[in-house]
Scaffold this motif. Structure first.
Motif, short mmCIF file in Angstrom:
data_model
loop_
_atom_site.label_atom_id
_atom_site.label_comp_id
_atom_site.label_asym_id
_atom_site.label_seq_id
_atom_site.Cartn_x
_atom_site.Cartn_y
_atom_site.Cartn_z
N ARG A 117 8.32 37.75 47.55
CA ARG A 117 6.90 37.80 47.91
C ARG A 117 6.63 39.08 48.69
O ARG A 117 7.39 39.46 49.58
CB ARG A 117 6.53 36.60 48.78
N VAL B 154 7.27 35.34 37.24
CA VAL B 154 7.05 35.16 38.66
C VAL B 154 7.92 36.16 39.42
O VAL B 154 9.11 36.31 39.13
CB VAL B 154 7.39 33.71 39.10
N SER B 155 7.33 36.81 40.39
CA SER B 155 8.09 37.77 41.20
C SER B 155 9.16 37.05 41.99
O SER B 155 8.93 35.96 42.54
CB SER B 155 7.14 38.52 42.15
N ALA C 247 11.18 42.39 40.92
CA ALA C 247 9.99 42.37 41.79
C ALA C 247 9.67 43.80 42.18
O ALA C 247 10.54 44.67 42.23
CB ALA C 247 10.23 41.52 43.03
N ALA D 141 7.94 30.61 31.26
CA ALA D 141 6.55 31.06 31.23
C ALA D 141 5.80 30.48 30.03
O ALA D 141 6.37 30.31 28.94
CB ALA D 141 6.51 32.59 31.20
N ARG E 3 3.20 27.82 34.22
CA ARG E 3 3.44 29.17 34.75
C ARG E 3 3.01 30.16 33.70
O ARG E 3 3.64 30.31 32.66
CB ARG E 3 4.94 29.36 35.07
N CYS F 108 6.95 45.61 45.06
CA CYS F 108 5.97 45.37 46.10
C CYS F 108 5.34 46.68 46.56
O CYS F 108 6.06 47.62 46.91
CB CYS F 108 6.61 44.68 47.30
N ALA G 118 1.42 30.35 40.73
CA ALA G 118 0.95 31.70 41.06
C ALA G 118 2.07 32.73 40.88
O ALA G 118 3.21 32.40 40.55
CB ALA G 118 0.43 31.71 42.50
N ASP G 119 1.70 33.99 41.11
CA ASP G 119 2.67 35.06 40.93
C ASP G 119 3.85 34.95 41.87
O ASP G 119 4.94 35.48 41.59
CB ASP G 119 1.98 36.43 41.13
N ASP G 120 3.64 34.32 43.03
CA ASP G 120 4.74 34.18 43.97
C ASP G 120 5.64 32.99 43.67
O ASP G 120 6.55 32.68 44.44
CB ASP G 120 4.21 34.07 45.40
#
Length: 597
Positions: free
Chosen positions: A154, A150-151, A254, A120, A146, A256, A45-47
């Motif tokens: 989180r 990925v960030s 990242a 990736a 993947r 958020c 997942a993205d996290d």
């Protein structure tokens, strides 16, 4: 061949499970396996986490502890990748290849695989082994994919609540293994639904003031990052939306979205037990006399703060100067002259707004608990004599309104010792000035008398002892007056000057008669007769001090001589000579009988 090994291992596990454990078998619950029970494909997942849900199949409704381990994950054309195991109870970012005694229930337990370091869009294959005590070992072939970047952190879910003092405690767990030790943070503007711009930023050197929109070189320590976000003046009940970016080496790793909500708080109302304070204090004497009573150490004022309803807590209490101030040197300087003690605790920054975190709020000296009161002691320092006036109000971070104004007046006066010293100095100055003026006048008077006497020095008659005496007195008096610039000359000076003035008055008569005889047109015998009379009159002046009576008699005789000399020198001469001749004749007649006999 590899597939055959997996099938054999799975079959052996099932047989062992069936022989050793009749309650159930550990199977994959999600995602659903389509190829084989021992082959699972997971998406990262993205996290950075892939989620595998395991459960016990069969009649078992309890829980069992299982040991898990991961092999390295391989991909074509890529170096081996390290994939870690995490559980829901494990600290975020604490990935490892072994996880022991993880509790798996019949309803299902989620196992997390950290795949943030995978390249990736590349499929990686590895093995997951599960051991239940010594009874069975199960193997699964795990394929991880993947799909994109990925960030590295989180993002929190939902709106974040802002504390009453404007502070936040938002945690950002690390989801990827980063080589960097620091990260740069950047905030976008925060906007409310009503298009109101909120003051949100990172706390600088003075919390709550000068909020910064960016923060550089924030240390990455531990499994999560909790930046010091602060807010000022957000509208209660409103939610402000913005974004926080994490930047490493000029690259955003990242981003958020954040929603900050300022809750509606029950506000207390601060009150004081007094509205005016007046005090008079006395300054101390300098060392070594500062031990005398009345030192400035007693210069303190106290009051009490409380919440009006006694039901609400007030945080972040701060003192504020209200209105104009006055002091002997102009305006009152609180940072220089004023210090605070709150509940017997030194609070040097009580005049500055300084929000504290929610965890430390209960222990903060600026917090007024419900039903309690706060003792505020003001201590004054570095004061000079004069009046100091100012007004204070007290405000709280979650207070409804400031407290009523407290007018403060401090009268500072000098120590009474200074008054005594001033009186003594005044008396001394008065004595010195008055005595100096009197002595100055006396010296001036003496100088004037000396000056007048020096106008007639009678240098023609220096051989006369009286003239020599006059010169000596004038010289010695001049030296004595010049040497004594403050003290008055001794009384003997006046006595000697008086005698010198008597001598001068006699010498004036003498000098006038002498000059008149020199100018007179008469026989020398006449002049000699006058000189004999003058000498006879001067003979009254002897070695003893010349008194006024003798002076008057000499001057009187000199006056008679001068009068006869001015009228007709010969008349007085012949008259005097006739008198003497008659006297001699009478004496001769008296002696004649004696001679005949």
């Amino acid at each position: 061949m590899k597939l055959l090994n997996f099938l054999c291992s799975a079959l052996l596990g099932l047989l062992l499970a069936g022989g050793a454990r009749s309650e159930g078998v550990l199977v994959v619950d999600a995602p659903p396996t389509t190829q084989s029970p021992t082959k699972v494909t997971l998406k990262v997942a993205d996290d950075g986490l892939a989620r595998l849900r395991l459960k016990w199949s069969g009649a078992n409704d309890g829980k069992e502890r299982v040991d898990f381990s991961l092999s390295p994950f391989k991909a074509s054309g890529q170096p081996d990748a390290a994939v870690g195991l995490e559980s829901g109870a494990a600290a975020p970012g604490a990935a490892r290849t072994r996880l022991q005694q993880m509790e798996v229930s019949a309803q299902g337990t989620e196992l997390l695989l950290s795949g943030a370091s995978l390249t990736a869009d590349v499929s990686y294959v590895g093995e997951l082994a599960a051991t239940v005590g010594q009874r069975q070992t199960l193997l699964w072939e795990i394929t991880l994919l993947r799909p994109g970047a990925v960030s590295a952190f989180r993002c929190p879910a939902g709106a974040q609540i802002v504390g009453a003092d404007g502070s936040t405690a938002i945690a950002f767990p690390r989801s990827a293994l980063l080589d960097a030790t620091t990260v740069d943070l950047r905030l976008s503007p925060f906007i409310s639904p009503d298009k109101e711009l909120g003051q949100v930023g990172f706390a600088g050197a003075e919390p709550g003031r000068g909020l910064q929109s960016a923060l550089a070189n924030v240390a990455l320590q531990g499994p999560q990052l909790v930046p010091a976000l602060r807010t000022v003046g957000l509208t209660e009940g409103s939610t402000y939306s913005g974004r926080l970016s994490f930047i490493i080496a000029a690259r955003t790793v990242a981003e958020c979205p954040l929603e900050l909500t300022m809750p509606k708080l029950a506000k207390g109302e601060l009150m004081t037990d007094i509205t005016s304070l007046t005090r008079t204090v006395t300054l101390p004497l300098p060392p070594p006399f500062d031990g005398i009573s009345g030192s400035l150490g007693e210069a303190s004022l106290s009051l009490r703060l409380f919440e009006k309803s006694r039901l609400r807590r007030i945080d972040g209490i701060t003192a504020v100067i209200d209105g104009t101030t006055a002091s002997p040197n102009g305006s009152f300087e609180p940072s220089r002259h004023l210090a605070f003690r709150i509940n017997d605790t030194e609070t040097p920054d009580f005049l500055q707004f300084a929000p504290v975190s929610a965890q430390a709020q209960a222990r903060a000296a600026r917090t007024l608990e419900a039903g309690e009161q706060m003792n505020v002691e003001m201590r004054f320092k570095q004061l000079g004599a004069g009046a100091y006036t100012f007004a204070l109000r007290f405000v709280g971070a979650n207070g409804a309104t400031p407290s009523p104004k407290v007018d403060i007046t401090l009268n500072v006066r000098h120590h009474w010792g200074w008054a005594v010293v001033a009186v003594m100095l005044a008396l001394l100055v008065s004595f010195v000035v008055s005595k100096g003026i009197v002595n100055w006048r006396e010296r001036l008077r003496i100088r004037r008398r000396v000056w007048q006497l020096k106008q007639e020095r009678f240098d023609r008659h220096i051989d006369i002892p009286a003239v020599a005496f006059l010169h000596v007195v004038l010289e010695q008096t001049t030296q004595l007056v010049d040497r004594s610039w403050f003290l008055a000359p001794p009384p003997s000076v006046n006595d000697f000057l008086a005698r010198a003035e008597r001598v001068a008055s006699v010498m004036r008569r003498y000098s006038a008669i002498d000059a008149a005889l020199d100018a007179a047109v008469c026989a020398n015998s006449v002049k000699d007769h006058y000189r004999e009379e003058v000498v006879r009159a001067m003979g009254r002046i002897g070695p003893q001090p010349l008194d006024q009576a003798t002076t008057d008699k000499v001057v009187e005789d000199m006056g008679v001589i001068a009068a006869h000399l001015a009228d007709n020198p010969g008349v007085w001469y012949w008259t005097h000579l006739t008198i003497e001749a008659k006297g001699l004749a009478k004496l001769a007649r008296n002696i004649e009988p004696l001679l005949r006999g």
